[in-house]
Design a protein around this motif. Sequence first.
Motif, mmCIF file in Angstrom:
data_model
loop_
_atom_site.group_PDB
_atom_site.id
_atom_site.type_symbol
_atom_site.label_atom_id
_atom_site.label_comp_id
_atom_site.label_asym_id
_atom_site.label_seq_id
_atom_site.Cartn_x
_atom_site.Cartn_y
_atom_site.Cartn_z
ATOM 1 N N UNK A 192 47.606 45.167 45.818
ATOM 2 C CA UNK A 192 46.554 46.179 45.658
ATOM 3 C C UNK A 192 45.581 45.791 44.556
ATOM 4 N N UNK A 193 46.114 45.193 43.485
ATOM 5 C CA UNK A 193 45.246 44.765 42.380
ATOM 6 C C UNK A 193 44.428 43.543 42.800
ATOM 7 N N UNK A 194 45.070 42.609 43.515
ATOM 8 C CA UNK A 194 44.340 41.434 44.026
ATOM 9 C C UNK A 194 43.207 41.874 44.952
ATOM 10 N N UNK A 195 43.506 42.812 45.840
ATOM 11 C CA UNK A 195 42.504 43.317 46.782
ATOM 12 C C UNK A 195 41.337 43.967 46.040
ATOM 13 N N UNK A 196 41.668 44.743 45.005
ATOM 14 C CA UNK A 196 40.621 45.390 44.219
ATOM 15 C C UNK A 196 39.754 44.367 43.498
ATOM 16 N N UNK A 197 40.408 43.363 42.894
ATOM 17 C CA UNK A 197 39.667 42.294 42.233
ATOM 18 C C UNK A 197 38.747 41.578 43.224
ATOM 19 N N UNK A 198 39.258 41.312 44.426
ATOM 20 C CA UNK A 198 38.507 40.557 45.435
ATOM 21 C C UNK A 198 37.258 41.310 45.888
ATOM 22 N N UNK A 199 37.318 42.633 45.860
ATOM 23 C CA UNK A 199 36.175 43.441 46.315
ATOM 24 C C UNK A 199 35.091 43.594 45.252
ATOM 25 N N UNK A 200 35.405 43.280 44.016
ATOM 26 C CA UNK A 200 34.435 43.472 42.941
ATOM 27 C C UNK A 200 33.282 42.500 43.069
ATOM 28 N N UNK A 201 32.110 43.022 42.791
ATOM 29 C CA UNK A 201 30.928 42.174 42.799
ATOM 30 C C UNK A 201 30.717 41.596 41.408
ATOM 31 N N UNK A 202 30.225 40.381 41.367
ATOM 32 C CA UNK A 202 29.964 39.723 40.091
ATOM 33 C C UNK A 202 28.796 40.374 39.377
#
Length: 202
Positions: A192-202
């Motif tokens: 869930x944390x990996x997924x959240x990180x992956x969705x973040x925009x730079x």
Amino acid sequence: MDIYQVIVYLNNSLLVICAFMGILKYKALKNTEKWYVYYIIFLFLIEALSKIYMICFKVKDLGFLFPYYVSGDFLMLASLFIRKLNLSKLGYVPVILLAGFFLVETPGISYEIKKVISNILIICFAGYALLMEIRNTEIDDRFMAADSLIFLYYGLSVFLFFLLRQIATFSIEEAGMIWSVNNILCGFMYISIIYTFARLKK
């Protein structure tokens, strides 16, 4: 390699990915959200230390690391939720005192009991955070899924601890399988944390 070892291996792999993603996305995080990275890096360091001691120094009993894990785990997550909930900075006083209590040896109170106390307090923090996130629908909380899994993971850990204490007839293999359920949920927390990180925009 049995299923328990496979689950542990997968969890460690997910933890490494999670730490890497957190570092990669660090600049895209708000100040409060950066505490998720600190938390994951702390878990990664504890796991890395345990592997170094086992592989390089052939240490079989890693019980001396457990107090640092319990204390640091509580300190990281309590600090995260204090910031996330905009609680008074005075809240750090009991948190630091409790982290110290979890770290030092206390007559009559084992580190396992301290871990249960720590988990219950984390459940309270995470549960309250989830209530506030659900109540205030205008807030776009990007880590709500992670908070939910943190709540479930630490809650299940407490439940399994009391279950294994009450039912002493479990064999080592059966107890290992029960804790595998806990490890699986831990893996979902990392995902869930990996997924959240992956969705973040730079």
